[in-house]
Scaffold this motif. Structure first.
Motif, short mmCIF file in Angstrom:
data_model
loop_
_atom_site.label_atom_id
_atom_site.label_comp_id
_atom_site.label_asym_id
_atom_site.label_seq_id
_atom_site.Cartn_x
_atom_site.Cartn_y
_atom_site.Cartn_z
N GLU A 79 -24.82 39.64 -95.56
CA GLU A 79 -23.99 38.52 -95.09
C GLU A 79 -24.87 37.39 -94.56
O GLU A 79 -24.59 36.78 -93.53
CB GLU A 79 -22.98 38.99 -94.03
N TYR A 80 -25.94 37.12 -95.30
CA TYR A 80 -26.86 36.05 -94.96
C TYR A 80 -26.12 34.71 -94.91
O TYR A 80 -25.40 34.37 -95.84
CB TYR A 80 -27.99 36.00 -95.98
N ASP A 81 -26.30 33.98 -93.83
CA ASP A 81 -25.66 32.68 -93.64
C ASP A 81 -26.76 31.65 -93.37
O ASP A 81 -27.32 31.61 -92.27
CB ASP A 81 -24.68 32.76 -92.47
N ALA A 82 -27.06 30.85 -94.40
CA ALA A 82 -28.15 29.87 -94.29
C ALA A 82 -27.81 28.75 -93.31
O ALA A 82 -28.71 28.20 -92.67
CB ALA A 82 -28.47 29.29 -95.66
N VAL A 83 -26.54 28.40 -93.19
CA VAL A 83 -26.14 27.31 -92.30
C VAL A 83 -26.30 27.73 -90.84
O VAL A 83 -26.94 27.02 -90.04
CB VAL A 83 -24.68 26.88 -92.58
N ASP A 84 -25.74 28.87 -90.47
CA ASP A 84 -25.84 29.35 -89.09
C ASP A 84 -27.11 30.15 -88.83
O ASP A 84 -27.36 30.57 -87.70
CB ASP A 84 -24.62 30.19 -88.74
#
Length: 129
Positions: A79-84
């Motif tokens: 669940e990698y989230d580049a924005v956060d």
């Protein structure tokens, strides 16, 4: 007494037997996001796509090894989230190697990788009881 160490590495095609055993272990399946067994074919496909960057795949799995090259488990970022700049972590230690302190080392390794290599700011996990 020597200090226990581990390193991490990318998945290799030779890891299929390990992955098959781990992914289909009913004890582990209890805390897994998936509740269905995985075929070797599906896992071979997974390994063949494991070279994708975390930016593309949204996840990465790394095999944990002793200095002698013995695979003791794996660690995932999902669940990698580049924005956060955050991701979930998952750790699996093979039954044979549990209660030896490898999970503690694995957490330290993945924190270092996530924060210092990937530039993440937050990691989270779910812990089964």
């Amino acid at each position: 007494m020597s200090k226990m160490t581990l390193t991490y590495r990318a998945l290799e095609p030779e890891d299929i037997s390990l992955l098959y055993r781990w992914e289909n272990d009913l004890d582990i399946n209890e805390v897994s996001l998936s509740k269905v067994p995985f075929s070797k074919y599906i896992l071979e496909q997974y390994i063949s796509h494991a070279q994708m960057d975390i930016q593309q795949a949204g996840q990465v799995r790394l095999v944990l090894e002793t200095p002698k090259g013995v695979a003791v488990g794996c660690v995932d970022l999902y669940e990698y989230d580049a924005v956060d700049r955050r991701a979930g972590i998952g750790i699996l230690i093979d039954k044979e190697f549990r209660t030896l302190g490898y999970a503690t080392i694995a957490v330290q390794l993945i924190i270092d990788f996530a924060f210092n290599v990937l530039g993440l700011h937050q990691l989270y996990c779910s812990v089964g009881v």
